[in-house]
Structures are given as structure tokens and as C-alpha cells.
Scaffold this active site. Structure first.
Site, PDB file in Angstrom:
ATOM      1  N   GLY A   1       0.820  -1.202   0.000  1.00 47.37           N
ATOM      2  CA  GLY A   1       0.000   0.000   0.000  1.00 47.37           C
ATOM      3  C   GLY A   1       0.855   1.254   0.000  1.00 47.37           C
ATOM      4  O   GLY A   1       1.883   1.319   0.670  1.00 47.37           O
TER       5      GLY A   1
ATOM      6  N   ALA B   1      15.530  10.483  -1.130  1.00 48.72           N
ATOM      7  CA  ALA B   1      16.687  10.387  -0.233  1.00 48.72           C
ATOM      8  C   ALA B   1      17.622   9.266  -0.664  1.00 48.72           C
ATOM      9  O   ALA B   1      18.851   9.424  -0.642  1.00 48.72           O
ATOM     10  CB  ALA B   1      16.216  10.175   1.204  1.00 48.72           C
TER      11      ALA B   1
ATOM     12  N   ARG C   1       0.608  -5.378  -6.231  1.00 46.84           N
ATOM     13  CA  ARG C   1       0.701  -6.680  -5.567  1.00 46.84           C
ATOM     14  C   ARG C   1       1.331  -7.668  -6.548  1.00 46.84           C
ATOM     15  O   ARG C   1       1.183  -7.537  -7.758  1.00 46.84           O
ATOM     16  CB  ARG C   1      -0.692  -7.171  -5.157  1.00 46.84           C
TER      17      ARG C   1
ATOM     18  N   ASP D   1       4.919  -4.854   5.995  1.00 48.51           N
ATOM     19  CA  ASP D   1       5.403  -6.183   6.359  1.00 48.51           C
ATOM     20  C   ASP D   1       5.490  -7.135   5.163  1.00 48.51           C
ATOM     21  O   ASP D   1       6.393  -7.956   5.082  1.00 48.51           O
ATOM     22  CB  ASP D   1       4.553  -6.792   7.474  1.00 48.51           C
TER      23      ASP D   1
ATOM     24  N   THR E   1       4.294   2.692   5.649  1.00 49.57           N
ATOM     25  CA  THR E   1       2.904   2.254   5.775  1.00 49.57           C
ATOM     26  C   THR E   1       2.186   3.183   6.738  1.00 49.57           C
ATOM     27  O   THR E   1       2.754   3.572   7.757  1.00 49.57           O
ATOM     28  CB  THR E   1       2.803   0.800   6.291  1.00 49.57           C
TER      29      THR E   1
ATOM     30  N   ASP F   1      -0.198   2.442   8.657  1.00 46.49           N
ATOM     31  CA  ASP F   1      -0.724   1.734   9.835  1.00 46.49           C
ATOM     32  C   ASP F   1       0.185   1.794  11.055  1.00 46.49           C
ATOM     33  O   ASP F   1      -0.240   1.459  12.158  1.00 46.49           O
ATOM     34  CB  ASP F   1      -1.001   0.268   9.489  1.00 46.49           C
TER      35      ASP F   1
ATOM     36  N   ASP G   1       2.524  -0.192  11.865  1.00 51.46           N
ATOM     37  CA  ASP G   1       2.471  -1.542  12.444  1.00 51.46           C
ATOM     38  C   ASP G   1       3.741  -2.361  12.222  1.00 51.46           C
ATOM     39  O   ASP G   1       3.706  -3.587  12.286  1.00 51.46           O
ATOM     40  CB  ASP G   1       1.271  -2.303  11.856  1.00 51.46           C
TER      41      ASP G   1
ATOM     42  N   ARG H   1      -6.421  -2.702   9.955  1.00 48.51           N
ATOM     43  CA  ARG H   1      -6.962  -4.059   9.975  1.00 48.51           C
ATOM     44  C   ARG H   1      -6.431  -4.867  11.143  1.00 48.51           C
ATOM     45  O   ARG H   1      -7.156  -5.582  11.805  1.00 48.51           O
ATOM     46  CB  ARG H   1      -6.633  -4.748   8.641  1.00 48.51           C
TER      47      ARG H   1
END
Length: 319
Positions: free
Chosen positions: A11, A22, A72, A103, A125, A127, A129, A171
Site C-alpha cells: 500500500g 533520499a 501486488r 510487512d 505504511t 498503519d 504496524d 486491519r
């Protein structure tokens, strides 16, 4: 190393372009050639690779999304797909790879490293996460997008004396919900990492209504469940007029904040430094405002967790 590659995968998140910039400019400063790989691992397999110059990344630091595009790629999950990718890297003489993503992107970098091709992961990301870093690229921008939406929704909620349920992304991780809920003064915050009691939420809403409170905001991370379903349950249980707003992909885009631009610049440049030091199979991050790197294999074995003290604080402040 004289040639490295860079790709974005999974994503998109605001600040990815700043990270790409960079990587390219740090490498060129170190007299290393840089090749951009378009469309993530899919483009790696198909050979969508071109050399990037200083001007290739001009005027992108402030843009959301990713100049290199993303896609994807189920084929890359197979050994045959990864062999095709390595063959393309060897064809272009690329000796190391910077992978910017979440991830799933890290997993691809891990697999390439296991096959003898050095990679460094950069956490991109919304999220937030990814273990091993306090913040991921894009989280701060997404957070501010959500807070802006909450502020606008609260204006309407106040005018119509309604309860609003706002569903945000997350999620498997509740960071967007928790941080935006705390910053936006939400009455309740529902995240995947903590159980919730609908009875407690209903009781809090009723107590607020009884003392003259005219509106309430409930933040729901998508991993908890449907905001629409939760809104219907609240309205049935309280009798209060309730509306639901699902923010969706608006959270992914937009001009990156200064914090995300700086973070992306620091992490992208640091990833290049590690590759030039011969350190593959690493991932970079920031902890207590210090740049850090970890074994990418160890990071993928860890589980993300939210700050439970912050979650407790959000409950204390929303009485």
C-alpha cells in the site's frame, strides 16, 4: 557497491516519494548509481527498471503516493518468481536493493536476502504496524488527515446533536484509531488490540446525554468490525440518533507532513549507508529519535503492539 536499486511495494503511503528521493540523492552523493524499479516486485520480475538521476527525483518530496508506483505480486511469493527478479537485478548490475513498504514488502526483502541478494527495508505504511521503529513513513500524515475529518464531523455532530461513528483504517493495528481518537477527543476508541464492551460504551453515552452532552464521537479501527454495524447497535441501545462515516482511502493520500518528509529522508539515506557498509538483510527505523537498524528476519517474527498506557489514558480522559 557501485549500483543499487530502490522499489516501493504494498500500500502507498505519504512520504514514500521523499524516501525514494533520499535514497537516490544519498547514493549519487556517494558516487553510486541508482536504478528505480517500477510497480514493486511485479516490475522487478518484468524488468521495469531504469537509471535515476538527480533530476529524476526533483519536485517529488512534497507529493503523496509513490513515483515508482506499487503493485501486488503473487508470483514473487514463489521461488521461481524470486529467481526471475534476481536475474533482472543481475542483468542491470544491481548489487543491493532498498525496499520501501510494509510487512509484506519486508517479507520479499527477507526472501531475497536469504537467496544471497542484500536488501534493506524502509518502513512505509500508514498503519504504523512495523516492529522495531516508533513510527513508520506515512503514519503522521494519515493521522492528521483523520483528525481533520474528526474535527469537521464534530461540527456537524454538534449542530445536529448526533452520535457519530468514524471508521478508520487499521486491519491489524489500532494506532491510527488510538492516536486520532486521543487527539480528537473521542468518547470511545475501538482497536483490534483491546477488547471492548458495548455495554460500557452505551452507558458512557447515556451518562453524557443525561448531563446535557449533545454529541459524541466513536472511533472504530476497521479490524474491530464494521463501523456501520457498530453504529446500528449503538442507536438501538441508546435511542440516540447515530450516523456513520467510513473514511476509507482518503487516509492513504495527500501531501506528506513535515514530520513524514524528515523521517523518510533520514531513513532512506540511512538505508543506503547500510548497503554501502555491506549490511544486507537489515531494516531501518527510528526509536527515541535515534536511527536504528535490525535484522529483518527478527523483526518479521515480532508482533506489533499499541501503547497500552496511551489507550488507558484515552479512557480516563473520555469519562
Amino acid at each position: 557497491m557501485k549500483r543499487i536499486g530502490v522499489l516501493t511495494s504494498g500500500g502507498d503511503s505519504p512520504g514514500m516519494n521523499a524516501a525514494v528521493r533520499a535514497v537516490v540523492r544519498k547514493a549519487i552523493y556517494q558516487e553510486v548509481e541508482v536504478f528505480g524499479i517500477y510497480n514493486g516486485y511485479s516490475g522487478l520480475i518484468s524488468g521495469k527498471i531504469e537509471k535515476l538521476e538527480l533530476g529524476s527525483v526533483g519536485d517529488i518530496i512534497h507529493r503523496g503516493g509513490t513515483k515508482l508506483y506499487t503493485a501486488r505480486c503473487p508470483e514473487f511469493k514463489t521461488i521461481e518468481g524470486r529467481k526471475k527478479g534476481i536475474a533482472q537485478l543481475e542483468k542491470f548490475g544491481i548489487e543491493g536493493l532498498v525496499v520501501i513498504g510494509g510487512d509484506g514488502s519486508y517479507m520479499g526483502a527477507k526472501k531475497l536476502t536469504e537467496m544471497g541478494f542484500p536488501c534493506v527495508g524502509v518502513p512505509g505504511t500508514i498503519d504504523n504496524d512495523i516492529p522495531g521503529t516508533d513510527f513508520t513513513i506515512g503514519f503522521d500524515t494519515a493521522l492528521n488527515t483523520v483528525i481533520d475529518a474528526i474535527d469537521k464531523i464534530r461540527d456537524t455532530a454538534t449542530s445536529h446533536e448526533r452520535t457519530y461513528v468514524v471508521e478508520v483504517m487499521g486491519r491489524h493495528a489500532g494506532d491510527i484509531a488510538l492516536w486520532s481518537g486521543l487527539a480528537g477527543g473521542a468518547e470511545s476508541i475501538l482497536i483490534p488490540e483491546a477488547d471492548y464492551d458495548m455495554g460500557d460504551i452505551v452507558s458512557k453515552l447515556k451518562r453524557g446525554h443525561d448531563r446535557g452532552k449533545k454529541h459524541s464521537i466513536i472511533i472504530v479501527a476497521e479490524g474491530v468490525g464494521s463501523g456501520v454495524d457498530i453504529g446500528e447497535k449503538i442507536e438501538r441501545a441508546t435511542g440516540l440518533e447515530t450516523r456513520v462515516s467510513v473514511l476509507g482511502y482518503i487516509q492513504r493520500g495527500g501531501t506528506p507532513t513535515a514530520a513524514d518528509r524528515v523521517l523518510a529522508s533520514r531513513l532512506g539515506a540511512y538505508a543506503v549507508e547500510l548497503l554501502l557498509e555491506g549490511k544486507g538483510g537489515r531494516c531501518v527505523g527510528i526509536q527515541s529519535n535515534e536511527l536504528v537498524n535490525h535484522d529483518i528476519l527478527e523483526i518479521l517474527d515480532q508482533k506489533h503492539s499499541v501503547d497500552q498506557n496511551m489507550y488507558k489514558l484515552s479512557q480516563e480522559l473520555s469519562i
